[in-house]
Motif scaffolding. Sequence first.
Motif, mmCIF file in Angstrom:
data_model
loop_
_atom_site.group_PDB
_atom_site.id
_atom_site.type_symbol
_atom_site.label_atom_id
_atom_site.label_comp_id
_atom_site.label_asym_id
_atom_site.label_seq_id
_atom_site.Cartn_x
_atom_site.Cartn_y
_atom_site.Cartn_z
ATOM 1 N N LYS A 2 9.907 -9.608 2.104
ATOM 2 C CA LYS A 2 8.539 -9.546 2.621
ATOM 3 C C LYS A 2 7.700 -8.588 1.790
ATOM 4 C CE LYS A 2 7.781 -9.667 7.068
ATOM 5 N NZ LYS A 2 7.705 -9.314 8.504
ATOM 6 N N LEU A 4 4.026 -6.487 1.797
ATOM 7 C CA LEU A 4 2.955 -5.964 2.633
ATOM 8 C C LEU A 4 1.721 -5.771 1.762
ATOM 9 C CD1 LEU A 4 1.956 -4.749 5.328
ATOM 10 C CD2 LEU A 4 2.870 -2.544 4.558
ATOM 11 N N THR A 34 4.660 -12.624 3.686
ATOM 12 C CA THR A 34 3.622 -11.608 3.548
ATOM 13 C C THR A 34 3.136 -11.120 4.907
ATOM 14 O OG1 THR A 34 1.845 -13.258 3.437
ATOM 15 C CG2 THR A 34 2.824 -12.549 1.338
ATOM 16 N N ASP A 35 2.636 -9.889 4.892
ATOM 17 C CA ASP A 35 1.991 -9.304 6.064
ATOM 18 C C ASP A 35 0.806 -8.495 5.550
ATOM 19 O OD1 ASP A 35 1.444 -8.622 8.645
ATOM 20 O OD2 ASP A 35 3.260 -7.450 8.976
ATOM 21 N N TRP A 36 -0.134 -8.209 6.461
ATOM 22 C CA TRP A 36 -1.375 -7.555 6.045
ATOM 23 C C TRP A 36 -1.677 -6.326 6.887
ATOM 24 C CZ3 TRP A 36 -4.900 -8.926 2.163
ATOM 25 C CH2 TRP A 36 -4.620 -10.128 1.502
ATOM 26 N N ILE A 37 -2.339 -5.358 6.255
ATOM 27 C CA ILE A 37 -2.965 -4.239 6.947
ATOM 28 C C ILE A 37 -4.387 -4.113 6.415
ATOM 29 C CG2 ILE A 37 -3.020 -1.733 7.291
ATOM 30 C CD1 ILE A 37 0.034 -1.741 6.966
ATOM 31 N N GLU A 67 0.806 2.956 13.541
ATOM 32 C CA GLU A 67 0.936 1.516 13.775
ATOM 33 C C GLU A 67 1.504 0.798 12.552
ATOM 34 O OE1 GLU A 67 -2.857 -0.084 14.871
ATOM 35 O OE2 GLU A 67 -3.243 1.499 16.337
ATOM 36 N N SER A 68 1.207 1.320 11.370
ATOM 37 C CA SER A 68 1.596 0.659 10.124
ATOM 38 C C SER A 68 2.999 1.013 9.654
ATOM 39 C CB SER A 68 0.599 1.016 9.017
ATOM 40 O OG SER A 68 -0.702 0.615 9.365
ATOM 41 N N PRO A 70 6.046 0.744 10.944
ATOM 42 C CA PRO A 70 7.063 -0.312 11.027
ATOM 43 C C PRO A 70 6.884 -1.404 9.985
ATOM 44 C CG PRO A 70 6.246 0.249 13.220
ATOM 45 C CD PRO A 70 5.348 0.926 12.233
ATOM 46 N N LYS A 71 5.640 -1.722 9.647
ATOM 47 C CA LYS A 71 5.397 -2.737 8.612
ATOM 48 C C LYS A 71 5.865 -2.239 7.254
ATOM 49 C CE LYS A 71 1.539 -5.230 10.743
ATOM 50 N NZ LYS A 71 0.210 -5.838 10.520
ATOM 51 N N GLU A 74 9.668 -2.522 7.045
ATOM 52 C CA GLU A 74 10.156 -3.892 6.860
ATOM 53 C C GLU A 74 9.884 -4.441 5.466
ATOM 54 O OE1 GLU A 74 8.342 -6.303 9.803
ATOM 55 O OE2 GLU A 74 9.383 -5.377 11.500
ATOM 56 N N ALA A 75 8.903 -3.886 4.795
ATOM 57 C CA ALA A 75 8.441 -4.459 3.531
ATOM 58 C C ALA A 75 9.398 -4.177 2.376
ATOM 59 C CB ALA A 75 7.064 -3.921 3.192
#
Length: 208
Positions: A2, A4, A34-37, A67-68, A70-71, A74-75
């Motif tokens: 993944k 980020l 993918t994930d976004w912030i 909040e970010s 954990p993302k 995982e990245a």
Amino acid sequence: MKALLINGSAHVNGCTKRALLEVEKVLKEKGIETDWIEAGTKDVRGCIGCYYCMEHHKCVFNDLVNESAPKLAEADAVIVGTPVYYAGPNGQLHSFLDRLFFSTWTTIDKTMKVGATVISSRRSGSTSAFDDINKYFTISSMPVASSTYWNEVHGQTKEEVEQDLEGLQTMRNLGTNIAFLLKAIDAQKEKEGGTPPQERLSRTNFIR
């Protein structure tokens, strides 16, 4: 695997986002999630050096940073995009990264997570902003992904970025290189049973 993507622009769908989307498109084609912030639109204050995070494993200010985390954990790759303000990154993004990287210093092992910086500017100031963001990676044992030019696009609007064919080409090549690095690192981690060990005990001291 993944990746980020962190958008440091206050314009959610502006030039910086357009560049990051070009990277994301290639990553997805290569099988990378993918994930976004969206960091540029949030009210994020700077680090106050209180060391609360060293004891409590989170920042004293309970906002987007916590909040970010954990993302980030995982990245496998972190791609940070920013517009250029006075030859530097967005101030809110800078505060966000200061606190995110410091507050997770002891809780999230960033070793061999791939880092990449994407810069958007109208004309100049790109390389100093690029250098600034890359320092977060190089202090964290994170290999930095490069492309066929500095990772930047030019334009005052996203429509102008569409005309920057070399810039968008650079973004696609960056996505290709990130995916390649991720897969190479994953294969080596499988072979060696994890990431390389990092010495942490010694600190610079001067005896007077």
